[in-house]
Design a protein around this motif. Sequence first.
Motif, PDB file in Angstrom:
ATOM      1  N   SER A   1      -0.224  -0.695  -4.707  1.00 32.99           N
ATOM      2  CA  SER A   1      -1.547  -0.086  -4.740  1.00 32.99           C
ATOM      3  C   SER A   1      -1.494   1.395  -4.384  1.00 32.99           C
ATOM      4  CB  SER A   1      -2.458  -0.806  -3.740  1.00 32.99           C
ATOM      5  OG  SER A   1      -3.714  -0.174  -3.687  1.00 32.99           O
ATOM      6  N   LEU A   2      -2.172   2.189  -5.199  1.00 39.67           N
ATOM      7  CA  LEU A   2      -2.219   3.641  -5.003  1.00 39.67           C
ATOM      8  C   LEU A   2      -3.662   4.100  -4.911  1.00 39.67           C
ATOM      9  CD1 LEU A   2       0.403   4.533  -7.724  1.00 39.67           C
ATOM     10  CD2 LEU A   2       0.674   4.895  -5.264  1.00 39.67           C
TER      11      LEU A   2
ATOM     12  N   LEU B   1      -4.459   9.605  -6.241  1.00 36.60           N
ATOM     13  CA  LEU B   1      -4.444  11.070  -6.128  1.00 36.60           C
ATOM     14  C   LEU B   1      -3.216  11.682  -6.787  1.00 36.60           C
ATOM     15  CD1 LEU B   1      -5.503  11.313  -2.363  1.00 36.60           C
ATOM     16  CD2 LEU B   1      -6.944  11.337  -4.393  1.00 36.60           C
TER      17      LEU B   1
ATOM     18  N   THR C   1       1.900   3.530   3.506  1.00 34.98           N
ATOM     19  CA  THR C   1       1.171   4.777   3.241  1.00 34.98           C
ATOM     20  C   THR C   1       1.738   5.889   4.123  1.00 34.98           C
ATOM     21  OG1 THR C   1      -0.508   4.156   4.854  1.00 34.98           O
ATOM     22  CG2 THR C   1      -0.960   3.595   2.559  1.00 34.98           C
TER      23      THR C   1
ATOM     24  N   ARG D   1      -1.993  -1.157  -9.147  1.00 32.86           N
ATOM     25  CA  ARG D   1      -3.444  -0.967  -9.179  1.00 32.86           C
ATOM     26  C   ARG D   1      -3.754   0.396  -8.571  1.00 32.86           C
ATOM     27  NH1 ARG D   1      -6.066  -0.639  -5.023  1.00 32.86           N
ATOM     28  NH2 ARG D   1      -8.105  -1.062  -5.921  1.00 32.86           N
TER      29      ARG D   1
ATOM     30  N   LEU E   1       0.864  -1.186   0.000  1.00 29.79           N
ATOM     31  CA  LEU E   1       0.000   0.000   0.000  1.00 29.79           C
ATOM     32  C   LEU E   1       0.893   1.226   0.000  1.00 29.79           C
ATOM     33  CD1 LEU E   1      -2.483  -1.231   2.733  1.00 29.79           C
ATOM     34  CD2 LEU E   1      -2.851  -1.241   0.253  1.00 29.79           C
ATOM     35  N   GLY E   2       0.721   2.094  -0.993  1.00 26.66           N
ATOM     36  CA  GLY E   2       1.700   3.167  -1.157  1.00 26.66           C
ATOM     37  C   GLY E   2       1.134   4.551  -1.249  1.00 26.66           C
ATOM     38  N   GLY E   3       1.794   5.326  -2.089  1.00 27.05           N
ATOM     39  CA  GLY E   3       1.448   6.741  -2.219  1.00 27.05           C
ATOM     40  C   GLY E   3       2.508   7.620  -1.582  1.00 27.05           C
TER      41      GLY E   3
ATOM     42  N   GLY F   1      -6.783   3.112  -7.005  1.00 26.79           N
ATOM     43  CA  GLY F   1      -8.145   3.358  -6.520  1.00 26.79           C
ATOM     44  C   GLY F   1      -8.430   2.583  -5.253  1.00 26.79           C
ATOM     45  N   GLY F   2      -9.432   3.055  -4.497  1.00 31.42           N
ATOM     46  CA  GLY F   2      -9.787   2.410  -3.226  1.00 31.42           C
ATOM     47  C   GLY F   2     -10.278   0.987  -3.429  1.00 31.42           C
ATOM     48  N   PHE F   3     -10.315   0.248  -2.333  1.00 30.43           N
ATOM     49  CA  PHE F   3     -10.760  -1.154  -2.379  1.00 30.43           C
ATOM     50  C   PHE F   3     -12.251  -1.256  -2.090  1.00 30.43           C
ATOM     51  CE2 PHE F   3      -6.272  -1.189  -1.251  1.00 30.43           C
ATOM     52  CZ  PHE F   3      -5.772  -2.124  -2.141  1.00 30.43           C
ATOM     53  N   GLY F   4     -12.839  -0.158  -1.599  1.00 31.84           N
ATOM     54  CA  GLY F   4     -14.234  -0.212  -1.187  1.00 31.84           C
ATOM     55  C   GLY F   4     -14.334  -0.577   0.294  1.00 31.84           C
ATOM     56  N   GLY F   5     -13.548   0.096   1.100  1.00 31.33           N
ATOM     57  CA  GLY F   5     -13.613  -0.107   2.552  1.00 31.33           C
ATOM     58  C   GLY F   5     -13.006  -1.435   2.981  1.00 31.33           C
TER      59      GLY F   5
ATOM     60  N   HIS G   1      -7.900   0.380   7.892  1.00 31.09           N
ATOM     61  CA  HIS G   1      -8.575  -0.613   7.042  1.00 31.09           C
ATOM     62  C   HIS G   1      -7.663  -1.808   6.787  1.00 31.09           C
ATOM     63  CE1 HIS G   1     -11.793   2.241   5.105  1.00 31.09           C
ATOM     64  NE2 HIS G   1     -11.813   2.245   6.410  1.00 31.09           N
TER      65      HIS G   1
ATOM     66  N   TYR H   1      -0.172  10.139   7.846  1.00 29.72           N
ATOM     67  CA  TYR H   1      -1.485  10.762   8.086  1.00 29.72           C
ATOM     68  C   TYR H   1      -2.595  10.082   7.282  1.00 29.72           C
ATOM     69  CZ  TYR H   1       0.634  14.453  10.852  1.00 29.72           C
ATOM     70  OH  TYR H   1       1.289  15.146  11.850  1.00 29.72           O
TER      71      TYR H   1
ATOM     72  N   GLN I   1      -6.834   6.278   7.762  1.00 31.07           N
ATOM     73  CA  GLN I   1      -7.976   5.411   7.424  1.00 31.07           C
ATOM     74  C   GLN I   1      -7.490   4.167   6.686  1.00 31.07           C
ATOM     75  OE1 GLN I   1     -11.830   7.023   6.272  1.00 31.07           O
ATOM     76  NE2 GLN I   1     -11.693   5.848   4.387  1.00 31.07           N
TER      77      GLN I   1
HETATM   78  P1  NAP Z   1      -6.807   7.864   3.824  1.00 32.72           P
HETATM   79  O1  NAP Z   1      -7.674   8.990   4.299  1.00 32.72           O
HETATM   80  O2  NAP Z   1      -6.157   7.031   4.852  1.00 32.72           O
HETATM   81  O3  NAP Z   1      -7.603   6.882   2.852  1.00 32.72           O
HETATM   82  C1  NAP Z   1      -8.827   7.222   2.236  1.00 32.72           C
HETATM   83  C2  NAP Z   1      -9.222   6.119   1.310  1.00 32.72           C
HETATM   84  O4  NAP Z   1      -8.420   6.142   0.128  1.00 32.72           O
HETATM   85  C3  NAP Z   1      -9.007   4.718   1.871  1.00 32.72           C
HETATM   86  O5  NAP Z   1     -10.052   4.324   2.733  1.00 32.72           O
HETATM   87  C4  NAP Z   1      -8.926   3.898   0.607  1.00 32.72           C
HETATM   88  O6  NAP Z   1     -10.212   3.747   0.029  1.00 32.72           O
HETATM   89  C5  NAP Z   1      -8.162   4.827  -0.311  1.00 32.72           C
HETATM   90  N1  NAP Z   1      -6.725   4.600  -0.265  1.00 32.72           N
HETATM   91  C6  NAP Z   1      -5.778   5.256   0.460  1.00 32.72           C
HETATM   92  N2  NAP Z   1      -4.555   4.802   0.203  1.00 32.72           N
HETATM   93  C7  NAP Z   1      -4.713   3.821  -0.717  1.00 32.72           C
HETATM   94  C8  NAP Z   1      -3.816   2.965  -1.383  1.00 32.72           C
HETATM   95  N3  NAP Z   1      -2.483   3.024  -1.189  1.00 32.72           N
HETATM   96  N4  NAP Z   1      -4.335   2.048  -2.258  1.00 32.72           N
HETATM   97  C9  NAP Z   1      -5.674   1.983  -2.477  1.00 32.72           C
HETATM   98  N5  NAP Z   1      -6.566   2.780  -1.868  1.00 32.72           N
HETATM   99  C10 NAP Z   1      -6.093   3.683  -1.006  1.00 32.72           C
HETATM  100  O7  NAP Z   1      -5.690   8.418   2.843  1.00 32.72           O
HETATM  101  P2  NAP Z   1      -5.334   9.930   2.418  1.00 32.72           P
HETATM  102  O8  NAP Z   1      -4.793  10.641   3.607  1.00 32.72           O
HETATM  103  O9  NAP Z   1      -6.491  10.482   1.646  1.00 32.72           O
HETATM  104  O10 NAP Z   1      -4.132   9.624   1.440  1.00 32.72           O
HETATM  105  C11 NAP Z   1      -4.389   9.027   0.182  1.00 32.72           C
HETATM  106  C12 NAP Z   1      -3.085   8.470  -0.348  1.00 32.72           C
HETATM  107  O11 NAP Z   1      -2.135   9.523  -0.490  1.00 32.72           O
HETATM  108  C13 NAP Z   1      -2.477   7.432   0.567  1.00 32.72           C
HETATM  109  O12 NAP Z   1      -2.166   6.314  -0.201  1.00 32.72           O
HETATM  110  C14 NAP Z   1      -1.236   8.073   1.137  1.00 32.72           C
HETATM  111  O13 NAP Z   1      -0.158   7.177   1.263  1.00 32.72           O
HETATM  112  C15 NAP Z   1      -0.930   9.174   0.131  1.00 32.72           C
HETATM  113  N6  NAP Z   1      -0.403  10.379   0.798  1.00 32.72           N
HETATM  114  C16 NAP Z   1      -1.121  10.934   1.815  1.00 32.72           C
HETATM  115  C17 NAP Z   1      -0.612  12.056   2.465  1.00 32.72           C
HETATM  116  C18 NAP Z   1      -1.365  12.674   3.609  1.00 32.72           C
HETATM  117  O14 NAP Z   1      -0.858  13.668   4.155  1.00 32.72           O
HETATM  118  N7  NAP Z   1      -2.500  12.132   4.021  1.00 32.72           N
HETATM  119  C19 NAP Z   1       0.615  12.603   2.065  1.00 32.72           C
HETATM  120  C20 NAP Z   1       1.325  11.998   1.023  1.00 32.72           C
HETATM  121  C21 NAP Z   1       0.790  10.887   0.393  1.00 32.72           C
HETATM  122  P3  NAP Z   1     -11.131   2.454   0.295  1.00 32.72           P
HETATM  123  O15 NAP Z   1     -11.687   2.626   1.666  1.00 32.72           O
HETATM  124  O16 NAP Z   1     -12.156   2.531  -0.795  1.00 32.72           O
HETATM  125  O17 NAP Z   1     -10.247   1.253   0.165  1.00 32.72           O
END
Ligand code: NAP
Length: 243
Positions: free
Chosen positions: A27-28, A31, A69, A43, A7-9, A45-49, A79, A72, A75
């Motif tokens: 998985s991303l 965004l 991930t 891959r 799980l990345g990003g 997009g979200g997994f759907g919770g 999950h 921050y 969620q």
């Molecule tokens: P989040 O609030 O924890 O997650 C929201 C929803 O996005 C999750 O429930 C999941 O959807 C989906 N999701 C998040 N990461 C995913 C992944 N790697 N693969 C597939 N689905 C994912 O996350 P967020 O804070 O919005 O961050 C979104 C992404 O940006 C993360 O992957 C994170 O690593 C990256 N990022 C975040 C930050 C930050 O400050 N928050 C900074 C840099 C990078 P479902 O429930 O449908 O599965």
Amino acid sequence: MTRVLLLGGTGDALAIARALPAAHVYSLAGLGRVPGDLACAVRVGGFGGIDGLVRYLCDEHIALVVDATHPYAAQMSRHASDACARADVPLWAVRRPAWQPQAGDDWREALDWRDIVERIAPFERPLFTLGREALAHLHEIPASQHWTIRCLDAHPGNERASIIDARGPFDLDGERALFDAARIDVVVSKNSGGRATEAKLAVARERGLPVVMLTRPALPDAARTFDDAASARDALQHWLNRP
Ligand code: NAP
């Protein structure tokens, strides 16, 4: 077949993904940029919770999940923890250590957006480095302030806000130039940890400027946790090469 779901990003996750062979999945959320040069599957997009993730783990025969991930992205981490427990799949996590204040730092903790607004009220030229969240509040900027918001999104801003779409790493000289040009008098930050975005803290320190630091969310435990990408990648190689 033992497949890994990563799980990345984050930069950490990408560094691990680069070492993953073809059978495994990176998985991303979808965004940011999607790398096109990885050996492993990607891959988006979200997994759907939690239910969706449990289904994915079973359908794709995932034998290990590595949560790399952002600290921050609480969620997704929750999950992953719940889904792994339900599907009986082990979970590893990269948990980047938080930055620690040093001599000369003036950090002011904020629990949420309301707290941030309160803490920056005495200042005129905040630099927001929280990601896109500040963009949702452009209409709330008081007449006494001009916000500089750095995030990944291109946005026109408004008469009280300048948006800089930029991706780290950011170095000391670049940050000094930004603070000068935008006349920054307070910094708003997540406590992300790591090297890529810490230069702004050094500039705030050398200029005696306060940093409003958004409190880190609590994250679930994992079977194994790693401070950085390199140690997670080494452990993963070892795990993949086991007899
Ligand atoms: P989040 O609030 O924890 O997650 C929201 C929803 O996005 C999750 O429930 C999941 O959807 C989906 N999701 C998040 N990461 C995913 C992944 N790697 N693969 C597939 N689905 C994912 O996350 P967020 O804070 O919005 O961050 C979104 C992404 O940006 C993360 O992957 C994170 O690593 C990256 N990022 C975040 C930050 C930050 O400050 N928050 C900074 C840099 C990078 P479902 O429930 O449908 O599965």
